[in-house]
Design a protein around this motif. Structure first.
Motif, PDB file in Angstrom:
ATOM      1  N   GLY A 141     -43.533  -3.405   3.997  1.00  0.00           N
ATOM      2  CA  GLY A 141     -43.240  -4.557   3.150  1.00  0.00           C
ATOM      3  C   GLY A 141     -43.019  -5.821   3.962  1.00  0.00           C
ATOM      4  O   GLY A 141     -43.885  -6.689   4.015  1.00  0.00           O
ATOM      5  N   GLN A 142     -41.879  -5.915   4.622  1.00  0.00           N
ATOM      6  CA  GLN A 142     -41.555  -7.109   5.417  1.00  0.00           C
ATOM      7  C   GLN A 142     -42.577  -7.298   6.553  1.00  0.00           C
ATOM      8  O   GLN A 142     -42.861  -6.361   7.301  1.00  0.00           O
ATOM      9  CB  GLN A 142     -40.136  -6.951   5.993  1.00  0.00           C
ATOM     10  N   GLN A 170     -28.515  -2.966  11.180  1.00  0.00           N
ATOM     11  CA  GLN A 170     -28.557  -3.297   9.757  1.00  0.00           C
ATOM     12  C   GLN A 170     -29.332  -4.598   9.639  1.00  0.00           C
ATOM     13  O   GLN A 170     -28.835  -5.652  10.052  1.00  0.00           O
ATOM     14  CB  GLN A 170     -27.126  -3.459   9.239  1.00  0.00           C
ATOM     15  N   ASP A 171     -30.557  -4.498   9.129  1.00  0.00           N
ATOM     16  CA  ASP A 171     -31.430  -5.673   9.103  1.00  0.00           C
ATOM     17  C   ASP A 171     -30.780  -6.847   8.380  1.00  0.00           C
ATOM     18  O   ASP A 171     -30.286  -6.713   7.263  1.00  0.00           O
ATOM     19  CB  ASP A 171     -32.753  -5.308   8.416  1.00  0.00           C
ATOM     20  N   ARG A 172     -30.808  -7.988   9.007  1.00  0.00           N
ATOM     21  CA  ARG A 172     -30.363  -9.263   8.430  1.00  0.00           C
ATOM     22  C   ARG A 172     -28.874  -9.351   8.115  1.00  0.00           C
ATOM     23  O   ARG A 172     -28.445 -10.226   7.380  1.00  0.00           O
ATOM     24  CB  ARG A 172     -31.185  -9.607   7.183  1.00  0.00           C
ATOM     25  N   ALA A 173     -28.081  -8.434   8.659  1.00  0.00           N
ATOM     26  CA  ALA A 173     -26.636  -8.542   8.495  1.00  0.00           C
ATOM     27  C   ALA A 173     -26.093  -9.333   9.682  1.00  0.00           C
ATOM     28  O   ALA A 173     -26.228  -8.903  10.834  1.00  0.00           O
ATOM     29  CB  ALA A 173     -26.007  -7.162   8.432  1.00  0.00           C
ATOM     30  N   THR A 174     -25.521 -10.496   9.407  1.00  0.00           N
ATOM     31  CA  THR A 174     -25.005 -11.335  10.489  1.00  0.00           C
ATOM     32  C   THR A 174     -23.965 -10.564  11.285  1.00  0.00           C
ATOM     33  O   THR A 174     -23.049  -9.986  10.702  1.00  0.00           O
ATOM     34  CB  THR A 174     -24.366 -12.611   9.916  1.00  0.00           C
TER      35      THR A 174
ATOM     36  N   ASN B 104     -38.255  -8.658   1.449  1.00  0.00           N
ATOM     37  CA  ASN B 104     -37.228  -8.861   2.467  1.00  0.00           C
ATOM     38  C   ASN B 104     -36.056  -7.888   2.252  1.00  0.00           C
ATOM     39  O   ASN B 104     -35.874  -7.373   1.155  1.00  0.00           O
ATOM     40  CB  ASN B 104     -36.710 -10.294   2.414  1.00  0.00           C
ATOM     41  N   SER B 105     -35.275  -7.656   3.320  1.00  0.00           N
ATOM     42  CA  SER B 105     -34.084  -6.837   3.123  1.00  0.00           C
ATOM     43  C   SER B 105     -32.912  -7.729   2.793  1.00  0.00           C
ATOM     44  O   SER B 105     -32.846  -8.874   3.232  1.00  0.00           O
ATOM     45  CB  SER B 105     -33.728  -6.011   4.362  1.00  0.00           C
ATOM     46  N   PRO B 107     -28.824  -7.727   3.228  1.00  0.00           N
ATOM     47  CA  PRO B 107     -27.723  -6.973   3.842  1.00  0.00           C
ATOM     48  C   PRO B 107     -26.631  -6.697   2.808  1.00  0.00           C
ATOM     49  O   PRO B 107     -26.451  -7.483   1.881  1.00  0.00           O
ATOM     50  CB  PRO B 107     -27.210  -7.907   4.940  1.00  0.00           C
ATOM     51  N   PRO B 108     -25.887  -5.591   2.956  1.00  0.00           N
ATOM     52  CA  PRO B 108     -24.768  -5.342   2.047  1.00  0.00           C
ATOM     53  C   PRO B 108     -23.701  -6.416   2.242  1.00  0.00           C
ATOM     54  O   PRO B 108     -23.514  -6.898   3.360  1.00  0.00           O
ATOM     55  CB  PRO B 108     -24.225  -3.992   2.508  1.00  0.00           C
TER      56      PRO B 108
END
Lengths: 418, 148
Positions: A141-142, A170-174, B104-105, B107-108
């Motif tokens: 997907g991405q 964890q993708d895109r978790a700051t 896109n993902s 995040p939690p």
């Protein structure tokens, strides 16, 4: 009764509010601005999500659609009676995708996981007998577009974008740490080389020709330098780490023009990004960086040209025609799709840029070439842009074609000198 | 113009929220529940700006192929439980809305408080042309307990 009236008014106001968002300007009213002497003509509209484009030596135009329309994912536009207008359009290929190219009597096209080709018999593609050149490429997907380009030595190059921002756990978790080593680099995050005339190749049959590239959509073989050029889409979300004021953060990392001068070149993703303000590849925060520290990025290859962050360069084309003035010859046109990751500042891009080249190197800074595709100033969300440039091709007469995947428009740009 | 739209938008929600109040709950005056909704939306706007806006955009229109829009979708107007779970757990790729795919993902955002999640969802459900019931911290807490 009163309630109903209120609801009625609310509906009207709501509809006009959202219509304002979606319909900022009618597509036909949008004016594309070009340097003096150039003219533009719309040769196709409402075609679907027109991604990349290729023009055959007889002038036939092939466009790859992001998703099939009426079950067909490749368009062929033809000016049958030679009056300068498209009067014959057909379609074929039951898959969506991005890549399309013509080389040595074949039309090549890609889905998001495979590359096919069609023999051109007297300029007619043999649509009944597509050959599968490569299949089984990663599609999560991405970043799944598979852009393609061919060299003059029987090879085809395919981008396999990494399905991730910076290979975090964890993708895109700051704040989420980056995986080290990043396992995605084994199957993506680079450009793979395959044989252009061998059918039935799998991912494993390819050579990882360049690595450390997060995602590329713009890809072109430069026949003047005999090297591969790729436009990297830099990582998102650096501004969430607050290393700089927002006005600086949104420009980082640079969108990069990369030249792969030898097989195996490494451009650093996910460990490094290019900070154009100091001209260095520096460590990503997921790998302990602070946007200044170089560390392991010292040996990583630098870009040949840097652009502002997040503009999304979706096509690159080296101009080899004679129609445009001297300064454009052997230079690179770049179509920027336009950004979405520049909040709280406005979004930018939605134009075609030009980089002059001399002796195989950029001979000056990049400049605007075709602008105004967004159809408005101050774009705060990409859906407000009327058009989003996505593909570039050169016609046999030296004209330049530009596609848009928002409304499905295609422009032909000519130099008339007037 | 924006203020005007916003005010009109609020009226039916307030009325609806008030009318839908189940019997047996502690009675509140119209003005205090209006105050509650207004405050929740104000706080929700701040949460949205900090955690959601970059991807879902200032106008809630999302990004084609990547980040889903929040304007009148089955997600934003539908089940509150599904929405709360989306914020708590995030998602990775291929969300489909009205035939469009978003890859896109997300995040939690489980580190947000029950109040913050309730506020931001109330904001989203009552902005961008949406009109739906409020989300309460108690509802967030209940979903959290169930999904643990």
């Amino acid at each position: 009764m009163m309630m109903k009236v209120v609801f009625f008014f609310v509906s009207i106001v709501l509809f006009s509010a959202t219509d304002l968002i979606a319909q900022s300007q009618s597509p036909d009213a949008v004016k594309i601005n070009l340097p003096v002497g150039f003219t533009t003509e719309v040769i196709g509209k409402n075609l679907g999500r027109a991604r990349h484009i290729a023009v055959n030596s007889n002038g036939d135009v092939y466009i790859k659609l992001d998703r099939p329309r009426n079950g067909k994912g490749i368009l062929r536009l033809r000016d049958k009676n030679r009056d300068g207008k498209i009067d014959d359009t057909t379609s074929f290929g039951d898959y969506g995708g991005t890549g399309i190219a013509i080389k040595n009597g074949y039309l090549y096209a890609s889905s998001n996981s495979a590359v096919y080709r069609y023999k051109l018999n007297n300029n007619e593609p043999d649509t009944e007998h597509p050959e599968t050149i490569v299949s089984g490429l990663l599609d999560r997907g991405q970043h799944n577009s598979k852009s393609i380009t061919l060299d003059n030595n029987g090879n085809i190059y395919v981008n396999i974008g990494a399905p991730s921002n910076a290979c975090q756990l964890q993708d895109r978790a700051t704040g989420a740490p980056g995986q080290d080593p990043c396992p995605l680099l084994d199957v993506s995050g680079g450009i793979w080389q395959f044989k252009a005339d061998k059918t039935g190749q799998k991912f494993e049959d390819g050579v990882r020709y360049a690595t450390g590239i997060r995602n590329t959509v713009g890809l072109d073989w430069n026949s003047a330098t005999n090297t591969l050029f790729a436009m990297q889409h830099g990582r998102d979300g650096l501004q969430d780490y607050h290393f700089f004021p927002d006005s600086v953060s949104v420009e980082l990392p640079a969108e990069e023009m990369l030249e792969v001068s030898k097989a195996g070149d490494n451009f650093g993703w996910p460990y490094c990004f290019y900070n154009q303000f100091i001209g260095k590849k520096v460590l990503n925060p997921e790998y302990g960086g602070d946007a200044k520290t170089v560390g392991r990025c010292e040996d990583v290859k630098l870009p040949v040209m840097a652009f502002p962050g997040h503009l999304a360069p979706n096509a690159i084309l080296f101009y080899t025609g004679n129609q445009f003035p001297e300064k454009y010859r052997n230079g690179a046109f770049i179509a920027f799709h336009g950004s979405w990751n520049r909040a709280p500042l406005e979004q930018k891009g939605f134009f075609v840029a030009f980089v002059p080249f001399k002796n195989g190197k950029p001979s000056g800074n990049w400049e605007m070439f075709a602008t105004g595709f967004a159809g408005r100033e101050n774009v705060t969300a990409p859906n407000q842009a009327v058009f989003r440039p996505c593909g570039l091709a050169q016609g046999p007469d030296g004209s330049l074609y530009v596609t848009d995947d928002a409304k499905g428009y295609v422009w032909k740009i000519n130099f008339t000198g007037k | 113009m924006r203020v005007f739209v916003f005010v009109w938008l609020l009226i039916p929600c307030l009325v609806k929220a008030q009318a839908k109040k189940p019997a047996g709950t502690t009675s509140k005056t119209a003005s205090s529940s209006a105050n509650t909704l207004k405050n929740s939306i104000t706080r929700g706007h701040a949460v949205y700006t900090q955690y959601c806006l970059t991807c879902h955009q200032a106008d809630g229109s999302g990004v084609p192929n990547l980040n889903p829009p929040l304007i009148r979708t089955k997600w934003t107007l539908g089940s509150k439980t599904v929405l709360i779970e989306q914020v708590l757990k995030g998602s990775s790729g291929k969300v489909e809305i009205d035939g469009e795919t978003f890859n896109n993902s997300m995040p939690p955002l489980a580190s947000l408080t029950d109040q913050q999640i309730a506020d931001v969802l109330t904001y989203v459900r009552n902005n961008f042309g949406n009109k739906a019931s409020i989300v309460t911290p108690a509802e967030v807490k209940a979903v959290k307990a169930k999904t643990k």
